[in-house]
Design a protein around this motif. Structure first.
Motif, short mmCIF file in Angstrom:
data_model
loop_
_atom_site.label_atom_id
_atom_site.label_comp_id
_atom_site.label_asym_id
_atom_site.label_seq_id
_atom_site.Cartn_x
_atom_site.Cartn_y
_atom_site.Cartn_z
N LEU A 244 14.87 10.07 9.66
CA LEU A 244 13.60 10.54 9.14
C LEU A 244 12.65 9.35 9.17
O LEU A 244 12.89 8.34 8.50
CB LEU A 244 13.78 11.06 7.72
CG LEU A 244 12.69 11.96 7.15
CD1 LEU A 244 12.63 13.26 7.96
CD2 LEU A 244 12.97 12.27 5.68
N ALA A 245 11.62 9.45 9.99
CA ALA A 245 10.65 8.36 10.14
C ALA A 245 9.37 8.74 9.40
O ALA A 245 8.78 9.79 9.65
CB ALA A 245 10.36 8.10 11.61
N ILE A 246 8.94 7.88 8.48
CA ILE A 246 7.75 8.14 7.68
C ILE A 246 6.74 7.03 7.93
O ILE A 246 7.06 5.84 7.78
CB ILE A 246 8.09 8.21 6.18
CG1 ILE A 246 9.11 9.31 5.93
CG2 ILE A 246 6.83 8.44 5.35
CD1 ILE A 246 9.66 9.35 4.51
N THR A 247 5.54 7.40 8.34
CA THR A 247 4.45 6.45 8.51
C THR A 247 3.50 6.64 7.33
O THR A 247 2.97 7.73 7.12
CB THR A 247 3.69 6.69 9.83
OG1 THR A 247 4.61 6.56 10.92
CG2 THR A 247 2.58 5.67 10.01
N ARG A 248 3.32 5.58 6.56
CA ARG A 248 2.53 5.65 5.32
C ARG A 248 1.37 4.67 5.41
O ARG A 248 1.57 3.48 5.64
CB ARG A 248 3.43 5.30 4.14
CG ARG A 248 2.78 5.35 2.76
CD ARG A 248 3.82 4.99 1.70
NE ARG A 248 3.34 5.16 0.36
CZ ARG A 248 2.71 4.23 -0.34
NH1 ARG A 248 2.49 3.04 0.20
NH2 ARG A 248 2.31 4.47 -1.57
N VAL A 249 0.15 5.17 5.25
CA VAL A 249 -1.05 4.33 5.32
C VAL A 249 -1.80 4.47 4.00
O VAL A 249 -2.13 5.58 3.58
CB VAL A 249 -1.96 4.75 6.50
CG1 VAL A 249 -3.24 3.93 6.50
CG2 VAL A 249 -1.22 4.59 7.82
N ALA A 250 -2.06 3.33 3.34
CA ALA A 250 -2.72 3.35 2.03
C ALA A 250 -4.07 2.64 2.13
O ALA A 250 -4.18 1.55 2.71
CB ALA A 250 -1.84 2.66 0.99
N ALA A 251 -5.09 3.26 1.54
CA ALA A 251 -6.45 2.71 1.59
C ALA A 251 -7.01 2.59 0.18
O ALA A 251 -6.60 3.29 -0.75
CB ALA A 251 -7.35 3.61 2.44
N ASP A 252 -8.00 1.66 0.02
CA ASP A 252 -8.65 1.50 -1.28
C ASP A 252 -9.88 2.41 -1.36
O ASP A 252 -10.13 3.22 -0.47
CB ASP A 252 -9.01 0.03 -1.53
CG ASP A 252 -10.03 -0.51 -0.52
OD1 ASP A 252 -10.69 0.29 0.17
OD2 ASP A 252 -10.19 -1.74 -0.44
N SER A 253 -10.66 2.26 -2.42
CA SER A 253 -11.79 3.16 -2.65
C SER A 253 -12.91 2.98 -1.63
O SER A 253 -13.75 3.86 -1.47
CB SER A 253 -12.34 2.96 -4.06
OG SER A 253 -12.76 1.61 -4.24
N THR A 254 -12.91 1.85 -0.90
CA THR A 254 -13.94 1.64 0.13
C THR A 254 -13.51 2.22 1.47
O THR A 254 -14.27 2.21 2.43
CB THR A 254 -14.24 0.14 0.31
OG1 THR A 254 -13.10 -0.51 0.91
CG2 THR A 254 -14.56 -0.53 -1.02
N GLY A 255 -12.27 2.70 1.55
CA GLY A 255 -11.74 3.22 2.80
C GLY A 255 -10.99 2.19 3.61
O GLY A 255 -10.45 2.51 4.68
N ARG A 256 -10.94 0.95 3.13
CA ARG A 256 -10.19 -0.09 3.86
C ARG A 256 -8.69 0.15 3.73
O ARG A 256 -8.17 0.37 2.64
CB ARG A 256 -10.52 -1.48 3.31
CG ARG A 256 -9.81 -2.60 4.08
CD ARG A 256 -9.89 -3.93 3.36
NE ARG A 256 -9.26 -4.99 4.14
CZ ARG A 256 -9.00 -6.21 3.70
NH1 ARG A 256 -9.35 -6.54 2.45
NH2 ARG A 256 -8.42 -7.10 4.48
N VAL A 257 -7.98 0.10 4.85
CA VAL A 257 -6.53 0.22 4.82
C VAL A 257 -5.96 -1.11 4.34
O VAL A 257 -6.19 -2.16 4.95
CB VAL A 257 -5.96 0.58 6.20
CG1 VAL A 257 -4.43 0.59 6.16
CG2 VAL A 257 -6.48 1.94 6.65
N VAL A 258 -5.24 -1.07 3.23
CA VAL A 258 -4.71 -2.30 2.63
C VAL A 258 -3.21 -2.43 2.83
O VAL A 258 -2.63 -3.47 2.51
CB VAL A 258 -5.05 -2.36 1.13
CG1 VAL A 258 -6.56 -2.47 0.94
CG2 VAL A 258 -4.51 -1.14 0.39
N GLU A 259 -2.57 -1.38 3.36
CA GLU A 259 -1.12 -1.44 3.58
C GLU A 259 -0.70 -0.31 4.51
O GLU A 259 -1.18 0.81 4.40
CB GLU A 259 -0.39 -1.29 2.24
CG GLU A 259 1.12 -1.39 2.30
CD GLU A 259 1.76 -1.24 0.94
OE1 GLU A 259 1.65 -2.18 0.12
OE2 GLU A 259 2.32 -0.16 0.67
N ALA A 260 0.17 -0.63 5.46
CA ALA A 260 0.76 0.38 6.32
C ALA A 260 2.27 0.16 6.29
O ALA A 260 2.74 -0.98 6.38
CB ALA A 260 0.24 0.27 7.75
N ALA A 261 3.01 1.24 6.13
CA ALA A 261 4.47 1.14 6.04
C ALA A 261 5.12 2.07 7.05
O ALA A 261 4.70 3.21 7.21
CB ALA A 261 4.94 1.48 4.63
#
Length: 245
Positions: free
Chosen positions: A202-219
């Protein structure tokens, strides 16, 4: 009529599985050599290996290169909760996480996931969790270099301590996007997670962004598909109106 090779391999797999489930072969035990088992069951080595591959695919037996085939200790199912921490959970007390940190430059997929120009400085945290002595799950975490902590522990007995270090420099998360897919494991994943190449992951791509829309983490998370569950909950907003009498 002689039994087919296919039916013979399942008969052998069923017999070995039964001996394991009834305790005649203990968890952690090394099975006799493939040549000895082939002789015992009166089949070719190829048929015997095919039977073992059935058990390997089920996660009952694991083959360790240069050592042999071992009965796996029963492992808990892995639960990944959508929108939550990047590391899926078994019992937290049972997990040990090793972390390898590498500085690199954004390229191809990574540049696209993080929404940064090619060659932008990133930091990769390769996190391999173990439940006891058995690999549990694999995660590759990517953050912009300016949000990368320098004191992430090389080894932790709880993934939450690793997550806490990664959260120290980044702003609060406002959005988490996840994509889940099932696929064959890569050779590296087969070796790292000690799973059968026939077992999907099971492969999960997780992208997290802050309130400005900047991606601060990708897993990029990889879980053994035979014992992984992913849960997602959707909250629907309703327009509640009250009437006055």
């Amino acid at each position: 009529m002689m039994p087919s090779v296919t039916s013979r391999r399942h008969v052998i797999a069923d017999d070995i599985r039964n001996k394991i489930s009834t305790g005649r072969i203990k968890a952690g035990a090394c099975l006799p050599s493939e040549a000895q088992l082939a002789s015992r069951y009166g089949v070719s080595t190829a048929t015997l290996r095919s039977a073992l591959s059935v058990l390997q695919g089920e996660g009952v037996v694991e083959k360790i290169h240069g050592k042999g085939n071992f009965v796996r200790h029963p492992l808990r199912r892995i639960t990944y909760v959508g929108g939550g921490p990047w590391m899926p959970s078994a019992a937290e007390s049972a997990l040990r996480v090793s972390v390898r940190t590498t500085n690199l430059q954004a390229h191809g997929q990574l540049a696209g996931l993080l929404g940064v120009p090619v060659s932008s400085p990133l930091t990769e945290f390769l996190c391999l969790s173990h439940e006891g002595k058995s690999p549990h799950s694999l995660a590759r975490i990517y953050v912009p270099r300016d949000l990368s902590p320098t004191d992430v522990p090389v080894e932790s007995h709880c993934c939450k301590s690793v997550e806490a270090k990664l959260a120290e420099l980044r702003p609060p998360l406002a959005e988490v996007r996840e994509r889940v897919s099932a696929r064959p494991p890569t050779p590296e994943e087969v070796a790292t997670l000690r799973i059968s190449p026939a077992l999907a992951v099971l492969a999960i791509t997780r992208v997290a962004a802050d309130s400005t829309g900047r991606v601060v983490e990708a897993a990029l998370l990889v879980l053994p598909g035979g014992r992984a569950d992913a849960f997602f909950t959707t909250h629907h907003m309703t327009d509640e109106r009250t009437s006055e009498g």
